[in-house]
Design a protein around this motif. Structure first.
Motif, mmCIF file in Angstrom:
data_model
loop_
_atom_site.group_PDB
_atom_site.id
_atom_site.type_symbol
_atom_site.label_atom_id
_atom_site.label_comp_id
_atom_site.label_asym_id
_atom_site.label_seq_id
_atom_site.Cartn_x
_atom_site.Cartn_y
_atom_site.Cartn_z
ATOM 1 N N ILE A 343 0.815 -1.262 -0.054
ATOM 2 C CA ILE A 343 -0.074 -0.040 -0.154
ATOM 3 C C ILE A 343 0.821 1.304 0.149
ATOM 4 N N GLY A 344 1.876 1.478 1.006
ATOM 5 C CA GLY A 344 2.801 2.470 1.070
ATOM 6 C C GLY A 344 3.552 2.645 -0.626
ATOM 7 N N ILE A 345 3.863 1.767 -1.323
ATOM 8 C CA ILE A 345 4.391 1.740 -2.700
ATOM 9 C C ILE A 345 3.290 2.199 -3.423
ATOM 10 N N ALA A 346 1.900 1.730 -3.389
ATOM 11 C CA ALA A 346 0.829 2.116 -4.193
ATOM 12 C C ALA A 346 0.712 3.611 -4.040
ATOM 13 N N LEU A 347 0.629 4.191 -2.969
ATOM 14 C CA LEU A 347 0.185 5.591 -2.472
ATOM 15 C C LEU A 347 1.278 6.567 -3.169
ATOM 16 N N GLN A 348 2.287 6.066 -3.681
ATOM 17 C CA GLN A 348 3.313 6.920 -4.488
ATOM 18 C C GLN A 348 2.654 7.354 -5.693
ATOM 19 N N ILE A 349 1.533 6.752 -6.118
ATOM 20 C CA ILE A 349 1.018 7.288 -7.244
ATOM 21 C C ILE A 349 0.353 8.922 -7.125
ATOM 22 N N ILE A 350 0.265 9.179 -5.685
ATOM 23 C CA ILE A 350 -0.230 10.407 -5.363
ATOM 24 C C ILE A 350 0.852 11.591 -5.690
ATOM 25 N N PRO A 351 2.002 11.529 -5.216
ATOM 26 C CA PRO A 351 2.924 12.416 -5.542
ATOM 27 C C PRO A 351 3.265 12.602 -6.859
ATOM 28 N N LEU A 352 3.145 11.328 -7.703
ATOM 29 C CA LEU A 352 3.664 11.167 -9.000
ATOM 30 C C LEU A 352 2.278 11.918 -9.821
ATOM 31 N N GLY A 353 1.220 11.658 -9.376
ATOM 32 C CA GLY A 353 0.000 12.455 -10.258
ATOM 33 C C GLY A 353 -0.118 13.784 -9.951
ATOM 34 N N GLY A 354 0.474 14.336 -8.739
ATOM 35 C CA GLY A 354 0.768 15.969 -8.488
ATOM 36 C C GLY A 354 1.862 16.506 -9.312
ATOM 37 N N VAL A 355 2.734 15.744 -9.627
ATOM 38 C CA VAL A 355 3.910 16.173 -10.655
ATOM 39 C C VAL A 355 3.383 16.317 -11.938
ATOM 40 N N PHE A 356 2.655 15.166 -12.300
ATOM 41 C CA PHE A 356 1.994 15.218 -13.821
ATOM 42 C C PHE A 356 1.327 16.289 -13.935
ATOM 43 N N PHE A 357 0.346 16.681 -12.976
ATOM 44 C CA PHE A 357 -0.646 17.968 -13.426
ATOM 45 C C PHE A 357 0.111 19.386 -13.127
ATOM 46 N N CYS A 358 1.093 19.319 -12.485
ATOM 47 C CA CYS A 358 2.013 20.387 -12.419
ATOM 48 C C CYS A 358 2.833 20.460 -13.814
ATOM 49 N N LEU A 359 3.216 19.531 -14.194
ATOM 50 C CA LEU A 359 3.754 19.598 -15.582
ATOM 51 C C LEU A 359 2.990 20.110 -16.665
ATOM 52 N N VAL A 360 1.811 19.621 -16.582
ATOM 53 C CA VAL A 360 0.880 20.352 -17.795
ATOM 54 C C VAL A 360 0.334 21.810 -17.500
ATOM 55 N N ALA A 361 0.282 22.169 -16.231
ATOM 56 C CA ALA A 361 -0.073 23.567 -15.762
ATOM 57 C C ALA A 361 1.209 24.312 -16.067
ATOM 58 N N THR A 362 2.231 23.713 -15.880
ATOM 59 C CA THR A 362 3.622 24.769 -15.944
ATOM 60 C C THR A 362 3.620 24.906 -17.541
ATOM 61 N N THR A 363 3.373 23.899 -18.308
ATOM 62 C CA THR A 363 3.736 24.217 -19.522
ATOM 63 C C THR A 363 2.580 25.054 -20.227
ATOM 64 N N THR A 364 1.325 25.066 -19.731
ATOM 65 C CA THR A 364 0.238 25.920 -20.149
ATOM 66 C C THR A 364 0.862 27.174 -20.146
ATOM 67 N N TYR A 365 1.270 27.968 -18.951
ATOM 68 C CA TYR A 365 1.686 29.231 -18.738
ATOM 69 C C TYR A 365 2.940 29.606 -19.452
ATOM 70 N N VAL A 366 3.814 28.641 -19.805
ATOM 71 C CA VAL A 366 5.176 28.829 -20.235
ATOM 72 C C VAL A 366 4.969 29.093 -21.663
ATOM 73 N N THR A 367 3.828 28.370 -22.311
ATOM 74 C CA THR A 367 3.624 28.804 -23.843
ATOM 75 C C THR A 367 3.114 29.976 -24.045
ATOM 76 N N ARG A 368 2.348 30.479 -22.913
ATOM 77 C CA ARG A 368 1.969 31.967 -23.099
ATOM 78 C C ARG A 368 3.184 32.892 -23.102
ATOM 79 N N ILE A 369 4.248 32.587 -22.143
ATOM 80 C CA ILE A 369 5.290 33.382 -22.298
ATOM 81 C C ILE A 369 5.876 33.584 -23.514
ATOM 82 N N LEU A 370 6.202 32.501 -24.049
ATOM 83 C CA LEU A 370 6.819 32.442 -25.458
ATOM 84 C C LEU A 370 5.798 32.971 -26.591
ATOM 85 N N PHE A 371 4.573 32.723 -26.335
ATOM 86 C CA PHE A 371 3.669 33.690 -27.322
ATOM 87 C C PHE A 371 3.896 35.076 -27.407
ATOM 88 N N CYS A 372 3.858 35.787 -25.993
ATOM 89 C CA CYS A 372 3.828 37.086 -25.738
ATOM 90 C C CYS A 372 5.117 37.631 -26.284
#
Length: 513
Positions: A343-372
């Motif tokens: 269960i402890g190993i399986a719960l590592q999906i929580i930090p990993l999921g947070g990292v992936f959503f962080c990656l998506v959100a960061t990319t979203t606003y970084v593309t706007r920097i390049l656009f501007c």
């Protein structure tokens, strides 16, 4: 709380937005820009972007080990509180500027206005390049963290029941890293409706994940550290192990835990041209993001400190998690309680999921920097990176290469006395800390390349700006005025999304979508 986010409810993103859109377009027009990006986000989604981009799960996963090594529990707890207060001072200043200059260019646009006509173009140019390349590096760092957590989880799972854990070589690591970059780019290419949904899910996942870990880990842990240990233990044995014997120097490096965690606070600034209520939504998102990060991060740090066996165990590179503290703590508490780490190993999906959503959100606003920056013709091939895609309603080319006048009175909170000084001092100190060597003596293998990249980008941008005869000083005068230019920022396969008329009217119903 601010504007209604119509796309979250599956409605036409341009339905009943003409009034707010026109007001925001008028504000943008006063800054010299015509409305090009689609205003489909409300305050709620702007806050969600900040939560996902800053991401408590990502930040603690990336830097908790640094805090443990460079000062132990005391630095983790009190350093978090002190740096959060200093970051709030920066956030208040950013919120005020974001309200006064609600453009997705963010800091480099602010510099062009605040530095004056003589110095403004140079300050704008250098700030823009530092911000752009730094943010692109941040996207790569988050993808690398996702790869690290994936490999750690897979290694621990493969080593169960006495089996030999798998070993991942550099080529396989790069393949996992590239897969995250590709998947992230695809997610950002789905279109604004899907991106809005992903952003909101990401914020909910981050908050729920932090709450779950803060409850489950201490409850399951059979033994707990004392409050005295958690709040007062200053331990630099880990720092001494890498050659750092000065306690003050170690403590400064320990501040990387909270300093790294608050990167991404500028995310909503770069979405200013896509939110309704552009003068209020980004400032609110900045301040909400800081508050949520402070509470969530502090709670998660304290929960982990109370539950871990020891610093040595958490950072031991020969342990099951290979020196990654959060996976090791999760592994230990479930093993000690149930004699079963699954269960402890399986719960590592929580930090990993947070990292992936962080990656998506960061990319979203970084593309706007390049656009501007492309819109202001400050990068090569600006016509390409600033083009809007009709289907996704976003600067799609900027996304994929990344995988590669007088302002209005501000509507943000007014600055308290002393706040600008605190913000300035901490910004300078944080920059120095990020560039300090983390091991001594320094050699080619342990060199902190952040200093190399910072100095290199600064020098490159200055050489490009001042190069005799062909330098940017000959043609770059700061943010371009596009309000009357019909030749820029057209849609791929169609015209520009709406038209900015001389009386600055903007009708979303006429948008070419």
């Amino acid at each position: 709380m601010g504007s209604v986010d119509h796309t979250a409810a599956g409605e036409d993103p341009f339905h009943d937005l003409s009034k707010d859109g026109c007001q925001d377009a008028e504000v943008l027009a006063r800054l010299g820009y015509r409305q090009v990006l689609y205003r489909t986000w409300g305050t709620l989604t702007a806050v969600a972007l900040t939560i996902s981009a800053m991401s408590t799960l990502t930040s603690i996963s990336a830097s908790f080990g640094t805090g443990l090594m460079m000062g132990g529990p005391a630095i983790c707890v009190w350093g978090w509180i002190a740096v959060s207060a200093a970051t709030l001072c920066i956030g208040l200043g950013m919120a005020e500027l974001a309200s006064a200059y609600p453009t997705s260019g963010g800091m480099y646009y602010w510099m062009s206005k605040l530095a004056g006509k003589r110095v403004g173009p140079w300050a704008c140019w250098v700030t823009g390049w530092l911000n752009l390349l730094g943010q692109i590096a941040a996207v790569s760092a988050v993808a690398a963290l996702a790869a690290d957590l994936t490999i750690t989880m897979a290694t621990m799972a493969s080593g169960l029941d006495g089996k030999e854990p798998i070993e991942v070589d550099n080529k396989q690591y790069f393949g996992i890293f590239a897969a995250y970059i590709l998947l992230n780019a695809i997610m950002n290419s789905l279109g604004l409706a899907w991106l809005t949904l992903l952003t909101q899910i990401g914020a909910f996942f981050n908050i729920a994940g932090v709450v779950l870990l803060c409850l489950v880990v201490p409850i399951v842990a059979p033994r707990h550290r004392s409050a005295k240990y958690v709040f007062t233990k200053f331990d630099t044995r880990g720092a001494q192990g890498v050659g750092i014997t000065n306690p003050f120097y170690a403590a400064m490096l320990g501040l990387l835990l909270p300093a790294y965690s608050y990167t991404g606070v500028d995310g909503p600034v770069h979405m200013a041209e896509e939110v309704t209520g552009s003068e209020t939504a980004p400032p609110i998102a900045i301040l909400y993001g800081i508050g949520i990060m402070f509470v969530g991060g502090l709670a998660m740090i304290i929960a982990l400190l109370f539950s871990m066996k020891s610093i040595t165990r958490a950072l031991n590179e020969d342990s099951e998690a290979g020196g990654s503290p959060i996976p090791q703590i999760l592994y230990d508490v479930f093993t000690d309680r149930y004699n079963n780490p699954r269960i402890g190993i399986a719960l590592q999906i929580i930090p990993l999921g947070g990292v992936f959503f962080c990656l998506v959100a960061t990319t979203t606003y970084v593309t706007r920097i390049l656009f501007c920056y492309s819109r202001d013709r400050a990068v090569p091939l600006p016509w390409l990176w600033s083009r809007m895609n009709k289907r996704t309603r976003s600067p799609l080319c900027a996304l994929w290469v990344r995988g590669a006048e007088a302002p209005r009175p501000p509507t943000a909170p007014q600055q308290a006395r002393g706040q600008p000084a605190i913000a300035t001092v901490w910004a300078i100190v944080a920059t120095v800390i990020f560039c300090l060597p983390t091991e001594l003596p320094v050699d080619g293998e342990n060199l902190n390349y952040a200093s190399v990249l910072l100095v290199g980008t600064f020098l490159m941008s200055n050489v490009w700006f001042f190069f005799p005869k062909y330098g940017a000083y000959k043609w770059f005068t700061g943010p371009a005025r596009t309000i009357d230019d019909d030749s820029v920022m057209g849609l791929e396969g169609g015209g520009a999304p709406g038209s900015m008329k001389k009386d600055v009217e903007f009708d979303y119903k006429d948008a070419d979508v």
